[in-house]
Design a protein around this motif. Sequence first.
Motif, PDB file in Angstrom:
ATOM      1  N   GLY A  90       4.866   6.530  -2.070  1.00 20.27           N
ATOM      2  CA  GLY A  90       5.314   5.097  -1.598  1.00 20.27           C
ATOM      3  C   GLY A  90       6.331   4.576  -2.369  1.00 20.27           C
ATOM      4  O   GLY A  90       6.867   5.097  -3.261  1.00 20.27           O
ATOM      5  N   ASP A  91       7.039   3.544  -1.621  1.00 19.32           N
ATOM      6  CA  ASP A  91       8.255   2.801  -2.530  1.00 19.32           C
ATOM      7  C   ASP A  91       7.533   1.755  -3.434  1.00 19.32           C
ATOM      8  O   ASP A  91       8.274   1.228  -4.203  1.00 19.32           O
ATOM      9  CB  ASP A  91       8.897   1.911  -1.233  1.00 19.32           C
ATOM     10  CG  ASP A  91       8.100   0.769  -0.687  1.00 19.32           C
ATOM     11  OD1 ASP A  91       6.836   0.676  -0.706  1.00 19.32           O
ATOM     12  OD2 ASP A  91       8.462   0.388   0.204  1.00 19.32           O
ATOM     13  N   GLY A  92       6.415   1.622  -3.433  1.00 16.80           N
ATOM     14  CA  GLY A  92       5.661   0.820  -4.549  1.00 16.80           C
ATOM     15  C   GLY A  92       5.693  -0.748  -4.651  1.00 16.80           C
ATOM     16  O   GLY A  92       5.208  -1.302  -5.177  1.00 16.80           O
ATOM     17  N   THR A  93       6.269  -1.102  -3.224  1.00 12.03           N
ATOM     18  CA  THR A  93       6.613  -2.579  -3.104  1.00 12.03           C
ATOM     19  C   THR A  93       5.706  -3.102  -1.825  1.00 12.03           C
ATOM     20  O   THR A  93       5.324  -4.196  -1.782  1.00 12.03           O
ATOM     21  CB  THR A  93       7.966  -2.870  -3.079  1.00 12.03           C
ATOM     22  OG1 THR A  93       8.548  -2.286  -1.794  1.00 12.03           O
ATOM     23  CG2 THR A  93       8.750  -2.512  -4.077  1.00 12.03           C
ATOM     24  N   CYS A  94       5.295  -2.379  -0.915  1.00  7.52           N
ATOM     25  CA  CYS A  94       5.006  -2.789   0.430  1.00  7.52           C
ATOM     26  C   CYS A  94       3.404  -3.119   0.270  1.00  7.52           C
ATOM     27  O   CYS A  94       2.816  -2.708  -0.794  1.00  7.52           O
ATOM     28  CB  CYS A  94       5.083  -2.012   1.392  1.00  7.52           C
ATOM     29  SG  CYS A  94       4.288  -0.433   1.500  1.00  7.52           S
ATOM     30  N   ARG A  95       2.814  -3.707   1.063  1.00  7.79           N
ATOM     31  CA  ARG A  95       1.468  -4.165   1.325  1.00  7.79           C
ATOM     32  C   ARG A  95       0.525  -2.976   0.932  1.00  7.79           C
ATOM     33  O   ARG A  95      -0.356  -2.769  -0.173  1.00  7.79           O
ATOM     34  CB  ARG A  95       1.094  -5.090   2.280  1.00  7.79           C
ATOM     35  CG  ARG A  95      -0.481  -5.161   2.308  1.00  7.79           C
ATOM     36  CD  ARG A  95      -0.741  -6.266   3.654  1.00  7.79           C
ATOM     37  NE  ARG A  95      -0.236  -5.741   4.936  1.00  7.79           N
ATOM     38  CZ  ARG A  95      -1.415  -5.048   5.755  1.00  7.79           C
ATOM     39  NH1 ARG A  95      -2.329  -4.794   5.286  1.00  7.79           N
ATOM     40  NH2 ARG A  95      -1.125  -4.720   6.914  1.00  7.79           N
ATOM     41  N   HIS A  96       0.887  -1.822   1.858  1.00  7.45           N
ATOM     42  CA  HIS A  96       0.091  -0.552   1.609  1.00  7.45           C
ATOM     43  C   HIS A  96       0.058   0.013   0.189  1.00  7.45           C
ATOM     44  O   HIS A  96      -0.887   0.501  -0.415  1.00  7.45           O
ATOM     45  CB  HIS A  96       0.398   0.494   2.766  1.00  7.45           C
ATOM     46  CG  HIS A  96       0.251  -0.290   3.935  1.00  7.45           C
ATOM     47  ND1 HIS A  96      -0.888  -0.721   4.555  1.00  7.45           N
ATOM     48  CD2 HIS A  96       1.150  -0.549   5.017  1.00  7.45           C
ATOM     49  CE1 HIS A  96      -0.637  -1.204   5.786  1.00  7.45           C
ATOM     50  NE2 HIS A  96       0.676  -1.159   6.108  1.00  7.45           N
ATOM     51  N   CYS A  97       1.409   0.112  -0.362  1.00  3.81           N
ATOM     52  CA  CYS A  97       1.638   0.708  -1.877  1.00  3.81           C
ATOM     53  C   CYS A  97       0.905  -0.113  -2.809  1.00  3.81           C
ATOM     54  O   CYS A  97      -0.115   0.242  -3.565  1.00  3.81           O
ATOM     55  CB  CYS A  97       2.959   0.430  -2.225  1.00  3.81           C
ATOM     56  SG  CYS A  97       3.913   1.991  -1.469  1.00  3.81           S
ATOM     57  N   GLN A  98       0.767  -1.685  -2.468  1.00  2.00           N
ATOM     58  CA  GLN A  98       0.146  -2.597  -3.548  1.00  2.00           C
ATOM     59  C   GLN A  98      -1.321  -2.440  -3.573  1.00  2.00           C
ATOM     60  O   GLN A  98      -1.983  -2.521  -4.643  1.00  2.00           O
ATOM     61  CB  GLN A  98       0.608  -4.225  -3.235  1.00  2.00           C
ATOM     62  CG  GLN A  98       1.896  -4.492  -3.242  1.00  2.00           C
ATOM     63  CD  GLN A  98       2.607  -4.658  -4.996  1.00  2.00           C
ATOM     64  OE1 GLN A  98       1.565  -4.252  -5.557  1.00  2.00           O
ATOM     65  NE2 GLN A  98       3.603  -5.091  -5.219  1.00  2.00           N
ATOM     66  N   ILE A 104       0.427   5.640   3.322  1.00  2.00           N
ATOM     67  CA  ILE A 104       0.864   5.318   4.458  1.00  2.00           C
ATOM     68  C   ILE A 104       2.118   4.374   4.412  1.00  2.00           C
ATOM     69  O   ILE A 104       2.311   3.314   5.164  1.00  2.00           O
ATOM     70  CB  ILE A 104      -0.372   4.442   5.308  1.00  2.00           C
ATOM     71  CG1 ILE A 104      -0.948   3.717   4.460  1.00  2.00           C
ATOM     72  CG2 ILE A 104      -1.173   5.705   5.810  1.00  2.00           C
ATOM     73  CD1 ILE A 104      -2.038   2.993   5.269  1.00  2.00           C
ATOM     74  N   CYS A 105       2.844   4.367   3.411  1.00  2.00           N
ATOM     75  CA  CYS A 105       3.986   3.690   3.168  1.00  2.00           C
ATOM     76  C   CYS A 105       5.165   3.878   4.160  1.00  2.00           C
ATOM     77  O   CYS A 105       5.135   5.181   4.337  1.00  2.00           O
ATOM     78  CB  CYS A 105       4.546   3.754   1.685  1.00  2.00           C
ATOM     79  SG  CYS A 105       6.081   2.879   1.430  1.00  2.00           S
ATOM     80  N   SER A 106       5.799   2.889   4.661  1.00  2.00           N
ATOM     81  CA  SER A 106       6.812   3.231   5.722  1.00  2.00           C
ATOM     82  C   SER A 106       8.092   3.689   5.126  1.00  2.00           C
ATOM     83  O   SER A 106       8.825   4.136   5.887  1.00  2.00           O
ATOM     84  CB  SER A 106       7.058   1.993   6.606  1.00  2.00           C
ATOM     85  OG  SER A 106       5.792   1.346   7.070  1.00  2.00           O
TER      86      SER A 106
HETATM   87 ZN   LIG Z   1       5.316   0.992   0.090  1.00  2.00          ZN
END
Ligand SMILES: [Zn+2]
Length: 346
Positions: A90-98, A104-106
């Motif tokens: 993931g990008d590490g920043t979105c809600r799912h990553c957190q 499931i990161c977009s």
């Molecule tokens: Zn993410």
Amino acid sequence: MHEFHKPLILEEVPVPEIKADEILVQVKAAGMCRTDVQLLDGYFRKYAESKFPLTPGHEIAGIVHKIGSLVPKSAGFEEGDQVVVVGGWGDGTCRHCQEGNTQICSHGQWPGFGPYGGYSEFVPVPSRYLIKVDKSLKAEELAPLTDAGLTPYRGIKKLRNAGALGPNRVLGVVGVGGLGAYAVQYAKLLGGGATVVAFARHPDKLAVAAEYGADHVISTKGKSTADIRKELNNAVGKGDLDAVIDCAGAPEMIRMGFELLAVGGHYSSVGLVGDQIDIPLFPFVAREYTYHGSFWGNYNDLSEIMALAAQGKIKHTVKSITLQDANENLELLRTGDIVGRAVIRF
Ligand SMILES: [Zn+2]
């Protein structure tokens, strides 16, 4: 892979450079997934663009070959460590990553769907997506656990967390291919005493399900839902299922699964053979069904599986092959003619 619908080409490429936060993994084993056939067939084209050349292979076990300068010492990696790769970066920043659900990161990426994948000897991996495992475990058994052995685990955890399992419940495992062979084992490990019934067409796959702990196996070949309901009733004393983990995703199996679902039943989908779900709406609403989409798995899910594997609680059916055999085995995957998992050994 240079284009869709063409056999893979085996070629020499430079060893990849790593970024400072990455580790270069020397691949020891790469599982072959039906998804790889779908990638080749362009199944994902309408959802994500593919840039060629692309190296398939998202089930990766290997050895730490080189460590980037910014990988923290506290991560505990050393050259020569055996590792498995968590897919879904993931990008590490979105809600799912957190929340830890990087798969499931977009804005995510996946090894095996871009330039680097397990069908090659080296893959650069961000260090936070590696899990160290004991060297005594076999790479060819570890690799399939990162998807085939991970995806149904998460799917069954969803059923368990929703309260769909437990004593006097019947859990159906639909499809006993690469994923289903693990699903029957997790159904017993996580089911809280639920009765596990496996459904498949091939006798060899039903034999695997029985060997791996399914309480009952039912062949679906050439049978109507009414026939199957009768057999289910004979086996467990009732003609419906409280929960289903669908490891196939074939349209006719999905229809059957929903027809067999009990009032208040839960259905968890991890298989992707078809590309459309068509189920009658009234029973879905009036019988209060719950549908769970479940995609791959996260770092925590895979850590749990690695612990179970280290304790010897997971059985494997692996067919070891070489990189030269990849195209031939992709065709066998296409027709569903592999029992267990084909794994490329380097
Ligand atoms: Zn993410």
